[in-house]
Design an enzyme around this catalytic site. Sequence first.
Site, PDB file in Angstrom:
ATOM      1  N   LYS A   1       0.809  -1.220   0.000  1.00 53.34           N
ATOM      2  CA  LYS A   1       0.000   0.000   0.000  1.00 53.34           C
ATOM      3  C   LYS A   1       0.842   1.270   0.000  1.00 53.34           C
ATOM      4  O   LYS A   1       0.452   2.267  -0.587  1.00 53.34           O
ATOM      5  CB  LYS A   1      -0.952  -0.011   1.196  1.00 53.34           C
ATOM      6  CG  LYS A   1      -1.911  -1.218   1.219  1.00 53.34           C
ATOM      7  CD  LYS A   1      -2.745  -1.347  -0.045  1.00 53.34           C
ATOM      8  CE  LYS A   1      -3.465  -2.690  -0.115  1.00 53.34           C
ATOM      9  NZ  LYS A   1      -4.021  -2.990  -1.434  1.00 53.34           N
TER      10      LYS A   1
ATOM     11  N   GLU B   1      -1.714   7.176   8.114  1.00 48.82           N
ATOM     12  CA  GLU B   1      -2.414   8.040   7.173  1.00 48.82           C
ATOM     13  C   GLU B   1      -3.296   8.999   7.955  1.00 48.82           C
ATOM     14  O   GLU B   1      -3.772   8.651   9.030  1.00 48.82           O
ATOM     15  CB  GLU B   1      -3.332   7.172   6.299  1.00 48.82           C
ATOM     16  CG  GLU B   1      -3.212   7.392   4.825  1.00 48.82           C
ATOM     17  CD  GLU B   1      -4.072   6.402   4.065  1.00 48.82           C
ATOM     18  OE1 GLU B   1      -3.519   5.692   3.222  1.00 48.82           O
ATOM     19  OE2 GLU B   1      -5.291   6.331   4.337  1.00 48.82           O
TER      20      GLU B   1
ATOM     21  N   HIS C   1     -14.122  -1.557   8.548  1.00 44.72           N
ATOM     22  CA  HIS C   1     -13.590  -1.588   7.191  1.00 44.72           C
ATOM     23  C   HIS C   1     -14.040  -2.795   6.380  1.00 44.72           C
ATOM     24  O   HIS C   1     -13.484  -3.080   5.326  1.00 44.72           O
ATOM     25  CB  HIS C   1     -12.066  -1.460   7.193  1.00 44.72           C
ATOM     26  CG  HIS C   1     -11.622  -0.339   8.068  1.00 44.72           C
ATOM     27  ND1 HIS C   1     -11.735   0.976   7.694  1.00 44.72           N
ATOM     28  CD2 HIS C   1     -11.160  -0.328   9.338  1.00 44.72           C
ATOM     29  CE1 HIS C   1     -11.330   1.741   8.685  1.00 44.72           C
ATOM     30  NE2 HIS C   1     -10.986   0.984   9.697  1.00 44.72           N
TER      31      HIS C   1
ATOM     32  N   ARG D   1      -8.395  -7.619  -8.336  1.00 47.75           N
ATOM     33  CA  ARG D   1      -9.143  -8.874  -8.387  1.00 47.75           C
ATOM     34  C   ARG D   1     -10.614  -8.540  -8.572  1.00 47.75           C
ATOM     35  O   ARG D   1     -10.984  -7.377  -8.533  1.00 47.75           O
ATOM     36  CB  ARG D   1      -8.971  -9.615  -7.061  1.00 47.75           C
ATOM     37  CG  ARG D   1      -9.312  -8.677  -5.902  1.00 47.75           C
ATOM     38  CD  ARG D   1      -9.406  -9.362  -4.578  1.00 47.75           C
ATOM     39  NE  ARG D   1      -9.383  -8.407  -3.488  1.00 47.75           N
ATOM     40  CZ  ARG D   1     -10.438  -7.775  -2.998  1.00 47.75           C
ATOM     41  NH1 ARG D   1     -11.639  -7.979  -3.528  1.00 47.75           N
ATOM     42  NH2 ARG D   1     -10.331  -6.938  -1.995  1.00 47.75           N
TER      43      ARG D   1
END
Lengths: 167, 498
Positions: free
Chosen positions: B119, B202, B236, B292
């Site tokens: 990431k 983040e 999430h 995907r």
Amino acid sequence: MRYRTESGGEERWIERIPQGLRFEDREVEADLHWVSAEEVTVELDGKKVRAFARRSDTGWRIQIRGQTFDVGVEDERAVAIRELAGEAGSSSGSRELRAPMPGLVIAVLVEPGQRVEPGDGLVIVEAMKMENELKAEGAGTVSAVSTKPGDTVDRDEVLISFLVEDA
Amino acid sequence: MSEPFRKVLIANRGEIAVRVIRACREEGLTSVAVYSEADRRSPHVLHADEAIEIGPAAAAESYLDPDRLLEAAARSGAGAIHPGYGFLAESAAFARSVEQAGLVFIGPSPEAIDAMGDKTRARARMQAAGVPVVPGSEPVATAEDATAAAHEIGFPVMIKAAAGGGGKGMHRVDNAADVPSSFERASREAAGAFGDGRVYLERYLENPRHIEIQIVADAERTIHLGERECSIQRRHQKLIEEAPSPVVDPTLRSRMGEVAILAAKAVDYRGVGTVEFLVEAGEFYFLEMNTRIQVEHPVTEAITGVDLVREQLRIARGIAALDGAEAPSPRGHSIECRISAEDPTRGFLPSTGRVEGLEIPTGPGIRWDGGIRTGFEVGLHYDPLLGKLIVHAADRDRAIDRMRTALEELRIDGVETTQAYHLAVMSEPDFRASELSIRYVEEHPDLLRNPDPDLLETSFAIAVLLEAGAQRSPSVRESASPDQRARSVSAWVREGQK
């Protein structure tokens, strides 16, 4: 015969009468037929309802229109006997943390003799790849730790025991 | 044209394996299911043309074991492997070993998976390509580094797994004192879930929506198929998805679409993929790219008419994406509810058990993608997703009405599910007004506190009728299945049997 019904903290006394049911404030014409081993069709004052029903430990588990209701049912005799016998008090000085779901113990965050405050982390259990931190609901002292990292636990298995002062 | 493959091994289980098997059948390809000991009688095994047992229930020794999967492919003579989602779908190493074995990996190149899978590297690469990202840090090695980075970014911050996705190893931190413990936990979860414990930080956006763009790409063209709104999430994990997003107008759609295409082209992407964004106050930030097929792909299929899984197979066979056509204009509105074995009345804790009863809703605009059947054992080894209920209707209000009707008809007995939660959301005013953000679930904690009062009264009435009937005529109890009778034995008997 009168029955005490209970679900999600709500309680109703309902009497079975020949033409249907008598609630505390009204009578309802009622009719029930089994459709299959677990499906019933019910008419309440002419309104049809399709439901699924199966016995549970305390009464019936009923599914109507996508919602599930666990309804405890006792007839008036059972209620009277239970009240005579007197229910054992639950705040007797010891409390337990039980596993809320089956899983794998990742970490134990307390040890015997340790004091905990509400919200303190006690045990981390992993289930379906997610870690869940189990927290103390009240203040107390850890009297026993019955699990260790790496243990696989079943739902309701005792993990930690406490002594609570203000019982 | 020579056929690159005629037989596809599906390296997955559950609803997505069934979905891929169906697409193979329509495409004229032979499907090979793989299964663990726990899945011998699971629907994906029953649906497939061939099935091979690959190991014990533990995923690490079956669905996550590349050697056993490749061995099964060799044994069956499959020419391609479809990874589904989860498990090894985003493992570049697996994609590479599939190619080294001379097979086709149905997905992007290992290089593209690598580039997007890490990431932090993906962020850097996207920034370089001109894609907007949420401000954040490089991977941090220690709790001290994490604390320093957090101070630099400003609280609250998110600690995230560098290798991750799907909410694992992701933690919000509000103050410096909590950084070390969250750092440790995130690292541990990341190591457990991805075999890579690196994490980064983040900035935490307060009220963003999660909106993602579907990409389809072949060697010549990269096309976007519009957006999906997936703001309703818990830890999430998405719960409800819809397309189109109620807040994306044609201008924003084409801006986000262009940026998503830019992101995909930056890694030379092939096949279907999704570029995820956080959207706040009309601004959007790259979150990650999922290399995907996604769980929520059916809502895009509903409004575009494109069969995304079949597109995957066709692109892998060398056929032009969308047969060379332009992206179709979207039609109507689609919603998906994920039906999981989790108990929303107990904080969405996983629920296990045997599926005793199953009734799937049908009717116009209703689709069920499921991986269960009556008698199916829901265990702890795999993801709790049981199936997905998807509806399509002319507009959002009608789609919500349709979903509510379908949810009322769905019946899964024997295991707790998220069904009633979804029903409550369908009637909740903020959802109906599409006032959504990724905090929706935490901001609506009382959705299940007040069940429909009429249904509650009805359930009391039914319980009394049943109880009175059971006492008068024991034949009603006799009609219960043997298993139900077993459940009504007293605790003393149960204890005695242990």
